[in-house]
Design a protein around this motif. Structure first.
Motif, mmCIF file in Angstrom:
data_model
loop_
_atom_site.group_PDB
_atom_site.id
_atom_site.type_symbol
_atom_site.label_atom_id
_atom_site.label_comp_id
_atom_site.label_asym_id
_atom_site.label_seq_id
_atom_site.Cartn_x
_atom_site.Cartn_y
_atom_site.Cartn_z
ATOM 1 N N ASP A 45 -2.417 9.998 -0.146
ATOM 2 C CA ASP A 45 -2.837 9.773 -1.519
ATOM 3 C C ASP A 45 -4.343 9.591 -1.545
ATOM 4 O O ASP A 45 -4.876 8.578 -1.093
ATOM 5 C CB ASP A 45 -2.134 8.535 -2.065
ATOM 6 C CG ASP A 45 -2.320 8.400 -3.563
ATOM 7 O OD1 ASP A 45 -1.329 8.225 -4.266
ATOM 8 O OD2 ASP A 45 -3.483 8.474 -4.014
ATOM 9 N N LEU A 97 -5.776 6.460 -3.277
ATOM 10 C CA LEU A 97 -5.597 5.219 -2.532
ATOM 11 C C LEU A 97 -6.509 5.203 -1.303
ATOM 12 O O LEU A 97 -7.117 4.191 -0.950
ATOM 13 C CB LEU A 97 -4.136 5.075 -2.105
ATOM 14 C CG LEU A 97 -3.849 3.748 -1.425
ATOM 15 C CD1 LEU A 97 -3.856 2.624 -2.439
ATOM 16 C CD2 LEU A 97 -2.514 3.785 -0.692
ATOM 17 N N ALA A 143 -9.966 4.397 -2.302
ATOM 18 C CA ALA A 143 -10.095 2.985 -2.655
ATOM 19 C C ALA A 143 -10.157 2.119 -1.409
ATOM 20 O O ALA A 143 -10.963 1.181 -1.317
ATOM 21 C CB ALA A 143 -8.930 2.579 -3.536
ATOM 22 N N GLY A 152 4.351 2.194 0.439
ATOM 23 C CA GLY A 152 4.622 2.008 -0.993
ATOM 24 C C GLY A 152 5.949 1.322 -1.204
ATOM 25 O O GLY A 152 6.177 0.698 -2.237
ATOM 26 N N LYS A 202 2.143 -1.798 -0.344
ATOM 27 C CA LYS A 202 1.188 -1.527 -1.419
ATOM 28 C C LYS A 202 1.748 -2.063 -2.731
ATOM 29 O O LYS A 202 2.960 -1.949 -2.947
ATOM 30 C CB LYS A 202 0.958 -0.023 -1.580
ATOM 31 C CG LYS A 202 0.378 0.672 -0.385
ATOM 32 C CD LYS A 202 0.371 2.158 -0.670
ATOM 33 C CE LYS A 202 0.272 2.956 0.634
ATOM 34 N NZ LYS A 202 0.492 4.375 0.413
ATOM 35 N N PRO A 203 0.990 -2.550 -3.655
ATOM 36 C CA PRO A 203 -0.450 -2.797 -3.507
ATOM 37 C C PRO A 203 -0.684 -4.014 -2.617
ATOM 38 O O PRO A 203 0.044 -4.987 -2.734
ATOM 39 C CB PRO A 203 -0.894 -3.058 -4.945
ATOM 40 C CG PRO A 203 0.329 -3.529 -5.657
ATOM 41 C CD PRO A 203 1.501 -2.945 -4.956
ATOM 42 N N ALA A 234 9.458 3.336 -6.405
ATOM 43 C CA ALA A 234 8.551 2.275 -5.985
ATOM 44 C C ALA A 234 7.318 2.886 -5.339
ATOM 45 O O ALA A 234 6.184 2.491 -5.634
ATOM 46 C CB ALA A 234 9.261 1.350 -5.008
ATOM 47 N N HIS A 235 7.552 3.870 -4.485
ATOM 48 C CA HIS A 235 6.434 4.515 -3.805
ATOM 49 C C HIS A 235 5.482 5.128 -4.812
ATOM 50 O O HIS A 235 4.279 4.915 -4.753
ATOM 51 C CB HIS A 235 6.983 5.587 -2.863
ATOM 52 C CG HIS A 235 5.937 6.135 -1.942
ATOM 53 N ND1 HIS A 235 5.269 7.300 -2.218
ATOM 54 C CD2 HIS A 235 5.457 5.670 -0.769
ATOM 55 C CE1 HIS A 235 4.408 7.532 -1.252
ATOM 56 N NE2 HIS A 235 4.500 6.556 -0.348
ATOM 57 N N ASN A 241 3.743 2.270 -6.736
ATOM 58 C CA ASN A 241 2.902 1.388 -5.928
ATOM 59 C C ASN A 241 1.655 2.098 -5.406
ATOM 60 O O ASN A 241 0.651 1.459 -5.133
ATOM 61 C CB ASN A 241 3.708 0.817 -4.762
ATOM 62 C CG ASN A 241 4.651 -0.262 -5.242
ATOM 63 O OD1 ASN A 241 4.393 -0.882 -6.287
ATOM 64 N ND2 ASN A 241 5.720 -0.495 -4.514
ATOM 65 N N GLN A 242 1.768 3.396 -5.304
ATOM 66 C CA GLN A 242 0.621 4.172 -4.834
ATOM 67 C C GLN A 242 -0.584 3.944 -5.755
ATOM 68 O O GLN A 242 -1.608 3.445 -5.304
ATOM 69 C CB GLN A 242 1.022 5.643 -4.771
ATOM 70 C CG GLN A 242 0.375 6.436 -3.686
ATOM 71 C CD GLN A 242 0.787 6.017 -2.277
ATOM 72 O OE1 GLN A 242 1.756 5.309 -2.073
ATOM 73 N NE2 GLN A 242 -0.007 6.431 -1.303
ATOM 74 N N LEU A 255 -0.919 1.680 -8.002
ATOM 75 C CA LEU A 255 -1.196 0.237 -8.116
ATOM 76 C C LEU A 255 -2.020 -0.240 -6.922
ATOM 77 O O LEU A 255 -2.949 -1.036 -7.068
ATOM 78 C CB LEU A 255 0.114 -0.558 -8.192
ATOM 79 C CG LEU A 255 0.910 -0.411 -9.491
ATOM 80 C CD1 LEU A 255 2.148 -1.298 -9.452
ATOM 81 C CD2 LEU A 255 0.037 -0.776 -10.695
ATOM 82 N N GLY A 256 -1.650 0.274 -5.750
ATOM 83 C CA GLY A 256 -2.407 -0.086 -4.543
ATOM 84 C C GLY A 256 -3.846 0.356 -4.661
ATOM 85 O O GLY A 256 -4.777 -0.393 -4.305
ATOM 86 N N ALA A 257 -4.034 1.552 -5.168
ATOM 87 C CA ALA A 257 -5.389 2.080 -5.309
ATOM 88 C C ALA A 257 -6.186 1.218 -6.288
ATOM 89 O O ALA A 257 -7.351 0.890 -6.045
ATOM 90 C CB ALA A 257 -5.341 3.528 -5.796
ATOM 91 N N ASP A 305 -5.914 5.875 -12.140
ATOM 92 C CA ASP A 305 -4.698 5.435 -11.451
ATOM 93 C C ASP A 305 -3.762 4.672 -12.375
ATOM 94 O O ASP A 305 -2.539 4.759 -12.257
ATOM 95 C CB ASP A 305 -5.066 4.550 -10.253
ATOM 96 C CG ASP A 305 -5.518 5.403 -9.091
ATOM 97 O OD1 ASP A 305 -4.932 6.491 -8.906
ATOM 98 O OD2 ASP A 305 -6.462 5.001 -8.385
#
Lengths: 207, 622
Positions: free
Chosen positions: A15, A18, A21, A86, A107-108, B401-402, B405-406, B408-410, B442
């Motif tokens: 990704d 991500l 970031a 994830g 993640k996050p 979720a993946h 969350n991708q 969200l993580g970023a 994002d």
């Protein structure tokens, strides 16, 4: 020696957003970091032999993070792995931890948790590197021993006294004494007990 | 409107008439015979009309009848009588009548005086003559016969008191003419019989307006009796029936009268001689006389019995106990129920009507039930489809979720980075701007994923709209791709070049695709990597819209083929066995067909075909 170089963090995540970031965050925190979109990219650009760790996504197109971890182990690459996923499914996390992952983050991920995991990975890497350096040194020193000196060394480590060794090898006790002094000098050991510890460490050296 | 009993009586009379006619000697049948009726009063007196009707219906057909009227008491006096006698003499000299009928006391009196000169030796029938009047006369000649009547004043008063037990006052209304005074005198004698029961009050010889005013002030303890009157205290002329009508109209107490002609004016009723019956009786006697029976040979009843006549509307108005009405009473104005009038026909038609109603109701119920079942089935399919989508969602939890969350993580990492950059104090404005732009992107990405999932999983009612199959496939493609990637399976998606418009519910069609693809992913899960491929494609040919999901798995065992689309049939360890069954149901609801066939290169092909017309499938969900 490479130990003096600052650590490099490898970020492997498909990704892009991500990945960017994470690289930004690590950069802002003062780490040097490099990003890879696939596990293949990471393997094609073998990282220089410098301290660091790998931040690895579990699911990626093509070979997964777990596949990369296995490949690194096969290649004797000591870089510690921190997984970032994830979705923390139990099977994958168990497999990762069994294979020696330092951590399995979801993640996050919180900044503190991420940095803490990276610090642990780096400490682990540093320790591993030190142990390897020590082993290298030992192996090199051991390599300088003559065959007779190795024979004497093995028997000292087994706890035989000079006379026993001389009898067993069919040489004079004085000769044994000389060779003992020589090998202790070569290996940098001050006593028989220290020799024993050296022998123990040599036995457990990584190949 | 007479009730059954007068009807039955008239039928009986008709029967008698018919018998008379049949038994009449043929020799006499052709002769025209003449009956002359002379009435005491005027032509239009209701009593006279009823009498006339009774007489006419009884007289044999071969008899003619004429009617003359004395018009008493309006016209009286020597000269009138003389003129009348002359007139009748002239009129009926040739041919003379065969039978005379004297209707009323004055008529009888007149004819007895003038018969000798007017109608010598002609037999005479008297009718509507009170017995008291006859007894005041010398004995009648032998050829003058008839059944006397009795105006039943006391019977009527007794009836009134019986029907109104609470009555304590009896109000009697009479007039000023000679007849009126005679009635008054008779009544004053009669009321003595009831003095223990009620107080009698006479409104005798008063002007009508005074009478009416007094009557309008009566209380619940009064009953009124009146024979009507010919003349009131103000000298106005009346017909008794009209006087009774005026009285009944204003009276606040029930009014009774002794004459059946009063029925219908508003009086309750009374014990009354029946003028129609009198007419019929006179007719019977006249028939006998016409047949040549000697007057002395006739066997006649002593008297015409009075009978209770009652107005049903008044019975209800005054709340009179129905059980107190004698069984032989003539009940007027009783609206018969249909059942009473035509019991069999009514019962049959009611039964038929009820059966029809039942049938119609049954059919309606059936239709409603069917519609409800259809609705329930639709709802059930919808619920099942939703449940299955939720199950699919459960299966896809990881991928969902993946996917979320991708971004969200970023976002979190970008925010943390920005935080650190700001803390460093250096001017990194461009970098911060880039970070903010990424965060925004994002965030949108995450919400887009949620939106798409919600669209897929939301429990919304079935829509029926045209949509492009290609874009519907495109919308679920990311989810499918993510899931395929998670499972390490290659997913190939190829859509038709041209738009493929289908009418129906796009979510349901997307669910079909999801179910088929998840099924295919399961089929290839444990195969070597080169065979872990699932291909989705949409195609269009001349008359079909086709959606194909193809895998290179183990294929379908031939013994499983027949049960493949059955509910709860599954070859998987954790399968519910609903995916393909629901998929087929949804496809068929869209007018399509779902088939499974072996893939030539190994594996299975699931093919959905929708027939098309004019480029658009016209069939939608049921």
């Amino acid at each position: 020696m490479s130990a003096s170089l600052p650590p490099l963090i490898h970020v492997v995540d498909d990704d892009e957003s991500l990945r960017t970031a994470l690289l930004r965050l690590l950069g802002a925190a003062g780490f040097e970091a490099r990003g890879y979109a696939t596990t293949g990219n990471f393997l094609l650009w073998p990282p220089p032999d410098r301290p660091g760790c790998v931040l690895l996504d579990v699911r990626m197109p093509g070979p997964s993070g777990l596949d990369l971890q296995a490949a690194l182990q096969r290649q004797n690459n000591p870089l510690p792995v921190v997984f970032l996923t994830g979705y923390a499914d139990v099977a994958a996390s168990v497999r990762a931890m069994k294979a020696g992952a330092v951590d399995f983050l979801t993640k996050p991920v919180e900044r503190e948790a991420l940095f803490e995991a990276i610090q642990r990975a780096l400490a682990h890497d540093a320790a591993q590197r030190m142990a390897r350096a020590e082993a290298e040194r030992l192996r090199a020193a051991f390599a300088t021993l003559t065959p007779r000196e190795r024979e004497v060394f093995n028997r000292i480590v087994l706890g035989q006294i000079n006379k026993q060794i001389a009898d067993a090898l069919g040489i004079a006790e004085r000769t044994v004494k000389i060779q003992r002094a020589q090998l202790m000098t070569k290996l940098g050991a001050g006593s028989a007990a220290e020799l024993g510890r050296l022998a123990e460490r040599l036995r457990h050296l990584p190949d | 409107m007479p009730t059954a009993s007068p009807n039955a009586r008239s039928s009986l009379v008709w029967l008698l008439v018919a018998c008379c006619f049949l038994l009449a000697p043929p020799a006499l049948a052709g002769e025209a015979r003449h009956v002359l009726v002379l009435y005491s009063n005027n032509r239009l007196l209701p009593a006279n009309l009823e009498f006339e009707a009774g007489l006419r219906e009884t007289l044999v057909n071969s008899a003619e009848s004429s009617a003359e009227f004395l018009d008493y008491p309006r016209f009286d006096g020597e000269s009138y009588i003389r003129a009348l006698t002359l007139f009748l003499n002239e009129k009926y000299a040739q041919p003379p009548p065969d039978v005379l009928v004297a209707a009323g006391e004055e008529s009888l009196d007149f004819l007895l005086r003038h018969r000798a000169e007017l109608f010598p030796r002609i037999p005479m029938v008297h009718a509507a003559v009170a017995r008291s009047f006859l007894s005041s006369l010398p004995p009648l000649p032998a050829d003058v016969v008839g059944v006397p009547i009795q105006y039943d004043f006391p019977g009527t008063i007794a009836l009134a008191l019986r029907w109104h037990p609470q009555a304590r006052r009896l109000v009697v209304v009479t007039g000023t003419s000679a007849q009126d005074r005679a009635w008054e005198a008779e009544l004053r004698g009669e009321v003595a019989r009831f003095q223990d029961r009620v107080t009698a009050e006479f409104l005798a010889g008063l002007p009508t307006d005074v009478v009416l005013k007094r009557l309008s002030e009566l209380g619940g303890d009064a009953v009124v009796f009146t024979p009507g009157y010919f003349e009131d205290g103000a000298g106005h002329q009346f017909v008794p029936r009209e006087a009774a009508r005026l009285i009944a109209a204003v009276s606040t107490a029930p009014v009774y009268g002794p004459f059946d002609t009063f029925i219908g004016t508003g009086i309750v009723g009374g014990s009354m001689p029946n003028f129609a019956a009198m007419g019929r009786k006179a007719g019977e006697i006249a028939n006998a006389l016409l047949d040549g029976v000697a007057p002395t040979a006739l066997r006649l009843p002593e008297i015409m019995l009075p009978i209770v006549n009652v107005d049903w509307r008044q019975v209800r108005r005054w709340d009179i106990d129905h059980n107190a009405i004698p069984g032989d009473a003539i009940v007027w104005f009783k609206t018969l129920t249909l059942l009473e009038e035509h019991p069999t026909e009514t019962a049959v038609s009611t039964a038929v009507f009820l059966m029809q109603t039942g049938l119609i109701a049954g059919l309606l119920l059936e239709r409603r039930r069917r519609r409800r079942v259809e609705q329930a089935m639709q709802q059930q399919r919808f619920e099942l489809a939703h449940a299955s989508r939720l199950a699919v969602a459960g299966e896809l939890t990881g991928v969902i979720a993946h996917e979320i969350n991708q971004p969200l993580g970023a976002i979190l990492s970008n925010a943390d980075a920005a935080d650190l950059l700001l803390a460093s104090g250096a001017d990194r404005r461009n970098e911060l701007r880039a970070i903010l732009a990424d965060i925004r992107r994002d965030d949108l990405r995450a919400s887009e994923i949620i939106h798409r999932l919600r669209a897929l999983l939301a429990k919304q009612s079935v829509e029926r709209q045209p949509f492009d199959l290609n874009s519907a496939v495109g919308e679920v493609e990311p989810v499918l791709r993510a899931e395929a990637r998670r499972r390490g399976i290659a997913l190939e998606v190829r859509t038709a070049a041209t738009a493929a418009i289908l009418v129906g519910d796009r979510i349901q069609i997307q669910q079909v695709l999801l179910n088929l693809v998840l099924n295919a992913l399961d089929a290839v899960a444990d195969l070597p990597e080169e065979r872990r491929v699932v291909a989705v494609s949409t195609e269009r040919d001349a008359d079909c819209l086709i959606l194909v999901v193809r895998d290179h798995g183990h294929g379908i065992a031939p013994e499983h083929l027949p049960k493949l689309f059955d509910s709860f049939f599954s070859t998987k360890h954790r399968g519910m066995g609903l995916g393909l069954s629901i998929a087929r149901t949804l496809v068929e609801a869209h007018g399509g067909r779902l088939r499974a066939e072996p893939n030539p290169g190994g594996g299975a092909v699931f093919r959905v075909e929708w027939p098309m017309s004019n480029g658009t499938s016209t069939l939608g969900p049921a």
